[in-house]
Every structure is written in structure tokens, then in C-alpha cells.
Design a protein around this motif. Structure first.
Motif, PDB file in Angstrom:
ATOM      1  N   VAL A  99       1.018  -1.299  -0.224  1.00  0.00           N
ATOM      2  CA  VAL A  99      -0.264   0.236   0.499  1.00  0.00           C
ATOM      3  C   VAL A  99       1.020   1.430  -0.211  1.00  0.00           C
ATOM      4  O   VAL A  99       0.677   2.528  -0.993  1.00  0.00           O
ATOM      5  N   ILE A 100       2.189   1.537   1.454  1.00  0.00           N
ATOM      6  CA  ILE A 100       2.581   2.225   1.126  1.00  0.00           C
ATOM      7  C   ILE A 100       3.557   2.749  -0.654  1.00  0.00           C
ATOM      8  O   ILE A 100       3.690   3.544  -0.742  1.00  0.00           O
ATOM      9  N   ARG A 101       3.746   1.332  -1.095  1.00  0.00           N
ATOM     10  CA  ARG A 101       4.580   2.292  -2.046  1.00  0.00           C
ATOM     11  C   ARG A 101       4.546   2.213  -3.343  1.00  0.00           C
ATOM     12  O   ARG A 101       4.779   3.597  -4.019  1.00  0.00           O
ATOM     13  N   LEU A 102       2.777   1.840  -3.097  1.00  0.00           N
ATOM     14  CA  LEU A 102       1.943   2.141  -4.855  1.00  0.00           C
ATOM     15  C   LEU A 102       1.322   3.605  -4.022  1.00  0.00           C
ATOM     16  O   LEU A 102       0.949   4.648  -5.224  1.00  0.00           O
ATOM     17  N   CYS A 103       1.577   3.536  -3.056  1.00  0.00           N
ATOM     18  CA  CYS A 103       0.596   5.403  -2.665  1.00  0.00           C
ATOM     19  C   CYS A 103       1.874   6.479  -3.493  1.00  0.00           C
ATOM     20  O   CYS A 103       1.378   6.858  -4.193  1.00  0.00           O
ATOM     21  N   ALA A 104       2.950   5.941  -3.297  1.00  0.00           N
ATOM     22  CA  ALA A 104       4.126   6.718  -4.105  1.00  0.00           C
ATOM     23  C   ALA A 104       4.139   6.517  -5.269  1.00  0.00           C
ATOM     24  O   ALA A 104       4.945   7.552  -5.327  1.00  0.00           O
ATOM     25  N   ALA A 139     -10.110 -11.137  -8.779  1.00  0.00           N
ATOM     26  CA  ALA A 139      -9.078 -11.731  -9.498  1.00  0.00           C
ATOM     27  C   ALA A 139      -8.214 -11.691  -8.635  1.00  0.00           C
ATOM     28  O   ALA A 139      -7.023 -12.331  -8.239  1.00  0.00           O
ATOM     29  N   GLY A 140      -8.242 -11.064  -7.352  1.00  0.00           N
ATOM     30  CA  GLY A 140      -7.261 -10.886  -5.689  1.00  0.00           C
ATOM     31  C   GLY A 140      -6.478 -10.077  -6.285  1.00  0.00           C
ATOM     32  O   GLY A 140      -5.105 -10.163  -5.487  1.00  0.00           O
ATOM     33  N   GLU A 141      -6.228  -9.144  -7.012  1.00  0.00           N
ATOM     34  CA  GLU A 141      -5.350  -8.198  -7.395  1.00  0.00           C
ATOM     35  C   GLU A 141      -5.412  -6.428  -6.501  1.00  0.00           C
ATOM     36  O   GLU A 141      -6.924  -6.268  -5.510  1.00  0.00           O
ATOM     37  N   LEU A 142      -4.362  -6.341  -5.918  1.00  0.00           N
ATOM     38  CA  LEU A 142      -4.261  -4.993  -4.938  1.00  0.00           C
ATOM     39  C   LEU A 142      -4.777  -3.573  -6.101  1.00  0.00           C
ATOM     40  O   LEU A 142      -3.975  -3.042  -6.953  1.00  0.00           O
ATOM     41  N   VAL A 143      -6.075  -3.056  -5.674  1.00  0.00           N
ATOM     42  CA  VAL A 143      -6.477  -2.231  -7.012  1.00  0.00           C
ATOM     43  C   VAL A 143      -6.987  -0.583  -6.327  1.00  0.00           C
ATOM     44  O   VAL A 143      -6.765  -0.128  -6.360  1.00  0.00           O
ATOM     45  N   GLY A 144      -6.428  -1.063  -4.851  1.00  0.00           N
ATOM     46  CA  GLY A 144      -6.427   0.669  -4.372  1.00  0.00           C
ATOM     47  C   GLY A 144      -6.081   0.313  -3.243  1.00  0.00           C
ATOM     48  O   GLY A 144      -6.362  -1.002  -2.226  1.00  0.00           O
ATOM     49  N   GLY A 145      -6.071   1.139  -2.011  1.00  0.00           N
ATOM     50  CA  GLY A 145      -5.396   1.731  -1.004  1.00  0.00           C
ATOM     51  C   GLY A 145      -5.424   2.642  -0.368  1.00  0.00           C
ATOM     52  O   GLY A 145      -5.250   3.585  -0.800  1.00  0.00           O
ATOM     53  N   MET A 146      -5.075   2.366   0.993  1.00  0.00           N
ATOM     54  CA  MET A 146      -4.418   3.805   2.022  1.00  0.00           C
ATOM     55  C   MET A 146      -3.882   3.890   3.151  1.00  0.00           C
ATOM     56  O   MET A 146      -4.289   2.370   3.511  1.00  0.00           O
ATOM     57  N   TYR A 147      -3.282   4.033   3.386  1.00  0.00           N
ATOM     58  CA  TYR A 147      -2.067   4.308   5.150  1.00  0.00           C
ATOM     59  C   TYR A 147      -2.578   5.533   5.657  1.00  0.00           C
ATOM     60  O   TYR A 147      -2.827   7.166   5.348  1.00  0.00           O
ATOM     61  N   GLY A 148      -2.445   5.129   7.524  1.00  0.00           N
ATOM     62  CA  GLY A 148      -2.874   6.132   8.232  1.00  0.00           C
ATOM     63  C   GLY A 148      -2.036   6.020   9.314  1.00  0.00           C
ATOM     64  O   GLY A 148      -1.906   4.850  10.138  1.00  0.00           O
ATOM     65  N   LEU A 149      -2.808   7.193  10.351  1.00  0.00           N
ATOM     66  CA  LEU A 149      -2.617   6.262  12.276  1.00  0.00           C
ATOM     67  C   LEU A 149      -3.753   6.560  12.479  1.00  0.00           C
ATOM     68  O   LEU A 149      -4.348   6.946  12.630  1.00  0.00           O
ATOM     69  N   ALA A 150      -3.954   5.753  14.246  1.00  0.00           N
ATOM     70  CA  ALA A 150      -5.078   5.318  14.374  1.00  0.00           C
ATOM     71  C   ALA A 150      -4.227   6.182  15.772  1.00  0.00           C
ATOM     72  O   ALA A 150      -3.306   5.161  16.657  1.00  0.00           O
ATOM     73  N   PHE A 155      -8.012   8.297  13.219  1.00  0.00           N
ATOM     74  CA  PHE A 155      -7.577   8.230  12.271  1.00  0.00           C
ATOM     75  C   PHE A 155      -7.429   9.692  11.423  1.00  0.00           C
ATOM     76  O   PHE A 155      -7.483  10.389  10.972  1.00  0.00           O
ATOM     77  N   PHE A 156      -5.874   9.199  11.324  1.00  0.00           N
ATOM     78  CA  PHE A 156      -4.890  10.185  10.511  1.00  0.00           C
ATOM     79  C   PHE A 156      -4.649   9.637   8.765  1.00  0.00           C
ATOM     80  O   PHE A 156      -4.102   8.453   9.214  1.00  0.00           O
ATOM     81  N   GLY A 157      -5.476  10.161   8.171  1.00  0.00           N
ATOM     82  CA  GLY A 157      -4.997   9.146   6.816  1.00  0.00           C
ATOM     83  C   GLY A 157      -4.656   9.675   6.101  1.00  0.00           C
ATOM     84  O   GLY A 157      -4.175  11.567   6.288  1.00  0.00           O
ATOM     85  N   GLU A 158      -3.326   9.278   5.691  1.00  0.00           N
ATOM     86  CA  GLU A 158      -2.079  10.146   4.623  1.00  0.00           C
ATOM     87  C   GLU A 158      -2.089  10.090   3.832  1.00  0.00           C
ATOM     88  O   GLU A 158      -1.655  10.413   2.721  1.00  0.00           O
ATOM     89  N   SER A 159      -2.332   8.820   2.515  1.00  0.00           N
ATOM     90  CA  SER A 159      -1.900   9.065   1.857  1.00  0.00           C
ATOM     91  C   SER A 159      -2.864   7.519   0.804  1.00  0.00           C
ATOM     92  O   SER A 159      -3.617   6.841   2.172  1.00  0.00           O
ATOM     93  N   MET A 160      -3.425   7.777  -0.926  1.00  0.00           N
ATOM     94  CA  MET A 160      -4.639   6.474  -0.461  1.00  0.00           C
ATOM     95  C   MET A 160      -3.845   6.635  -1.871  1.00  0.00           C
ATOM     96  O   MET A 160      -3.854   7.660  -2.629  1.00  0.00           O
ATOM     97  N   PHE A 161      -4.372   5.632  -3.182  1.00  0.00           N
ATOM     98  CA  PHE A 161      -4.705   5.177  -4.584  1.00  0.00           C
ATOM     99  C   PHE A 161      -5.629   4.457  -4.927  1.00  0.00           C
ATOM    100  O   PHE A 161      -6.212   3.898  -4.395  1.00  0.00           O
TER     101      PHE A 161
END
Length: 240
Positions: A99-104, A139-150, A155-161
């Protein structure tokens, strides 16, 4: 920038968020480091890092602040049809690294998620503070994501793709509904965008945001592990 406070890496502190500049909006300080202790202190006080590889670490606290109150998530008719179709599967903390790699890597305008940032937020994830939300297609592919802090009930959203249409919207609905069930007070979105506003986010004065943090960051939400799979239907939410 020369008049801004310089954070000594050996001194764990921040100036009050209220001292941030009006222009550029929210720039508060520079320097310091990305230790987990400093990052947690920053978020607890409404501050976050945002900078490029060729800059010192820049710390921000914009006014107004874009936030989403979990029970105000907006679900349009078309989005509800997507949710009801069950096309996407939503999980949490299954693949933080991806998730963090794809956000970047998926941002056309470049990224502020430097290698140092990736390492620091990964350490926060290992400590149980940073979390990822993943969206998977049939198909089991990662097509969206977000990371953040709780932290506490915030909850603090940081980035999303998003790599497929509606993947980020489905993510937002599932996350907001789960945060509401867990008793979270707020989801920080930092800076507004048309996408966030359509989902029910709104901008509030920084003073109001800081008051919510002071009331919520030291409280313990009523839930256990984030390593779960979320299923629609969720709880609450406005719809047309």
C-alpha cells in the motif's frame, strides 16, 4: 523560511500549531527527524510532515483542516450499487508494504513519500500505530489502498491510491463505517479535494480540529486488531 522555527533532532518538541504561517497555509517548522516518537507527537498535536527529497523536513498544520466525521460519509446511489455488487473485497493490515509503495509510485505529480518516510511509517505500522486498508478486485489484485495512523479515537489518513474505478470510494465507505462502529471521533484528511468533499468530508477551523484531538487522542477505542476483512453492508452513512 528562515524565520520558521528549526527543530533540533535531539529535542522532542513542536511549536503550537496555531503559530503556523498563513502563507504558505499551515507551514509551521522545519528540521527535526522522522522518529516514531516525533511523528506520534506531531499527529497528536495536529501536525504532519510533507516535503520533497531536496528539502528539509517541513511540518504543517493547515487552517482550515479537511476532515471526515465517520457518520457523515456520503454514499451515492451509483456507489451503493457498486457496494451491493460485492465486486471489491476490503481488508486492513494485510499488505502495508504494498500500500505505501503504491501510494508513492502511482501519483502522476510525483510523491512526498520519500524512502525515509516509508521506513518511518513502516516502523509505526510495526508498532501498531500505522495501518493500511486494502481493496482487492475479483482476481485478487490490489487495486486500491490507504495508510494512516490511529491514535486514540482519531484516525489520520496519510495517502491513498486507486487503480480501478470506485476502488477508493469503496475504501472510504468501509473505513468510515468501521470507524463509526468503533467510536472514532474523526478522520483527518489534511487538505480538501473534490473527491473527499463528494464523499462527505468538509473543512473545519483548525481550532475546532485541535479541540477534537485534545478530547480524543488519549481515549481508547472499543476494538481489537485491525487485521480484519470488512463486508458490506456497513453501518450508517448518508445516501441519496
Amino acid at each position: 523560511m528562515t524565520s520558521l522555527p528549526w527543530i533540533d533532532p535531539d529535542h522532542l518538541w513542536f511549536p503550537p500549531a496555531e503559530e503556523a504561517l498563513d502563507e504558505p497555509d499551515g507551514l509551521l517548522a522545519l528540521g527535526g527527524d522522522l522518529s516514531t516518537e516525533r511523528l506520534i507527537l506531531a499527529y497528536r498535536n495536529g501536525i504532519f510532515p510533507w516535503y520533497s527529497d531536496d528539502q528539509p523536513i517541513l511540518w504543517w498544520s493547515p487552517d482550515p483542516r479537511c476532515v471526515l466525521f465517520p457518520d457523515e460519509i456520503h454514499i451515492s446511489r451509483s456507489l451503493r450499487r457498486t457496494l451491493n455488487s460485492g465486486r471489491f473485497r476490503v481488508t486492513a493490515d494485510r499488505d502495508f508494504a504494498s500500500v505505501i509503495r503504491l501510494c508513492a509510485s502511482t501519483r502522476d505529480e510525483g510523491t512526498w513519500i520519500t524512502d525515509d518516510m516509508t521506513r518511518s511509517y513502516t516502523r509505526l505500522h510495526q508498532q501498531g500505530v500505522a495501518h493500511s486498508i486494502e481493496v482487492w478486485n475479483p482476481a485478487g489484485e490490489l487495486v486500491g489502498g490507504m495508510y494512516g495512523l490511529a491514535i486514540g479515537e482519531c484516525f489520520f489518513g496519510e495517502s491513498m491510491f486507486s487503480l480501478e474505478t470506485n476502488a477508493s470510494k469503496v475504501l472510504m465507505v468501509h473505513l468510515a463505517c468501521q470507524l463509526a462502529l468503533w467510536g472514532y471521533r474523526i478522520m483527518d484528511c489534511q487538505v480538501e479535494s473534490s473527491h473527499l468533499l463528494k464523499m462527505g468530508a468538509r473543512s473545519i477551523p483548525r481550532s475546532e480540529f485541535l479541540s477534537i484531538l485534545r478530547a480524543g487522542v488519549d481515549r481508547s477505542p472499543s476494538h481489537g486488531s485491525w487485521q480484519i476483512q470488512w463486508r458490506w453492508p456497513g453501518a450508517g452513512g448518508k445516501h441519496e
